[in-house]
Write an enzyme that holds these catalytic residues in place. Structure first.
Site, short mmCIF file in Angstrom:
data_model
loop_
_atom_site.label_atom_id
_atom_site.label_comp_id
_atom_site.label_asym_id
_atom_site.label_seq_id
_atom_site.Cartn_x
_atom_site.Cartn_y
_atom_site.Cartn_z
N ARG A 185 46.15 52.33 39.06
CA ARG A 185 46.19 52.56 40.50
C ARG A 185 46.91 53.87 40.85
O ARG A 185 46.92 54.27 42.00
CB ARG A 185 46.98 51.44 41.09
CG ARG A 185 46.53 50.47 42.14
CD ARG A 185 45.22 50.45 42.69
NE ARG A 185 45.16 49.57 43.84
CZ ARG A 185 44.78 48.29 43.79
NH1 ARG A 185 44.39 47.76 42.67
NH2 ARG A 185 44.77 47.57 44.89
N LYS A 214 33.90 47.11 44.71
CA LYS A 214 34.01 47.13 43.24
C LYS A 214 34.30 45.76 42.65
O LYS A 214 33.88 45.47 41.54
CB LYS A 214 35.01 48.17 42.77
CG LYS A 214 36.44 47.87 43.14
CD LYS A 214 37.34 49.00 42.70
CE LYS A 214 38.68 48.96 43.36
NZ LYS A 214 39.39 47.67 43.36
N ARG A 219 36.27 42.78 57.38
CA ARG A 219 36.75 41.75 56.46
C ARG A 219 38.05 41.15 57.00
O ARG A 219 38.26 39.94 56.94
CB ARG A 219 36.97 42.40 55.09
CG ARG A 219 37.05 41.42 53.96
CD ARG A 219 36.80 42.12 52.64
NE ARG A 219 38.00 42.73 52.14
CZ ARG A 219 38.04 43.48 51.02
NH1 ARG A 219 36.96 43.69 50.32
NH2 ARG A 219 39.16 44.00 50.62
N ARG A 223 46.67 50.08 52.95
CA ARG A 223 46.09 50.08 51.60
C ARG A 223 45.18 51.28 51.40
O ARG A 223 45.13 51.87 50.32
CB ARG A 223 45.35 48.76 51.34
CG ARG A 223 46.34 47.63 50.99
CD ARG A 223 45.74 46.25 51.06
NE ARG A 223 44.52 46.11 50.31
CZ ARG A 223 43.54 45.26 50.61
NH1 ARG A 223 43.65 44.50 51.67
NH2 ARG A 223 42.49 45.19 49.87
N ARG A 232 43.00 36.36 52.40
CA ARG A 232 44.02 37.13 51.69
C ARG A 232 45.11 37.52 52.67
O ARG A 232 44.83 38.03 53.75
CB ARG A 232 43.40 38.39 51.08
CG ARG A 232 42.75 38.13 49.76
CD ARG A 232 42.06 39.37 49.24
NE ARG A 232 42.94 40.52 49.11
CZ ARG A 232 42.70 41.53 48.29
NH1 ARG A 232 41.61 41.52 47.53
NH2 ARG A 232 43.52 42.54 48.21
#
Ligand code: AMP
Length: 188
Positions: A88, A13, A127, A145, A134
């Site tokens: 969220r 996104k 990733r 997460r 990050r």
């Protein structure tokens, strides 16, 4: 256009959000980016947020709501905005509703990026392996997460589904370009 973009970590996104904001000349508001910038600047808010972010947990609502309240009143939001990474959880969604009412605004589109969990896990683990730079992109944290997303953010989709303007984007196995075309078509 006043858009909320929803989707799990790894749903792609962020990339699409950037594209949509540029294409329609609206403000791209990413609470994750705002929080990372606060950390980089060493502000009080950044210091408070860092621990939660490093663990892959949500930072307390009050911190994010303060950021959003100020941000939505900046000049570049006059032409519209796209919220990326906010709300969220359901309480943030309700607070956003109240804030928008106060500002006499309403949302025009809720875009929900739908990606099967198996695809998400593969993407975010890749990733993490590649090293995105990050600090919250390592295997343990990305798994957390995803868990936080399922428990707290998925209910936000259900909350908006009942309200209308809700659009599911089938982003599962498609390329970035294909998803971009789908999104453009949906926003026409
Ligand atoms: P993101 O860049 O959207 O993946 O966000 C990175 C991290 O920032 C998340 O794992 C949370 O710790 C924090 N964060 C971003 N947006 C929010 C939000 N709306 N509410 C609470 N925490 C957030």
């Amino acid at each position: 256009m006043r858009i909320v973009i929803l989707g799990a970590p790894g749903a792609g996104k962020g990339t699409q959000a950037k594209f949509i904001a540029e294409k329609f000349n609206i403000a791209h508001i990413s609470t994750g980016d705002m929080l990372r910038s606060a950390i980089a600047k060493g502000t009080e808010l950044g210091k408070e947020a860092k621990g939660y972010m490093d663990r892959g947990e949500l930072v307390p609502d009050t911190l994010v709501l303060g950021l959003i309240r100020e941000r939505l009143q900046e000049a570049d939001c006059k032409n519209g905005f796209l919220l990326d990474g906010f709300p969220r959880n359901v309480s943030q969604a309700k607070a956003l509703n109240a804030l928008l009412e106060e500002l006499k605004l309403s949302l025009t589109h809720i875009l929900d990026f739908d990606v099967p969990e198996s695809v998400l896990l593969e993407r975010i683990l890749n990733r993490a392996k590649e090293g995105s730079g990050r600090s919250d992109d390592n295997e343990e944290v990305v798994k957390n997460r995803l868990k936080v997303y399922n428990e707290q953010t998925l209910p936000v989709s259900n909350y908006y589904k009942e309200k209308g303007n809700f659009i599911t984007v089938p982003a599962g196995t498609k390329s970035v370009e294909e998803v971009r075309e789908i999104v453009l078509d949906l926003l026409k």
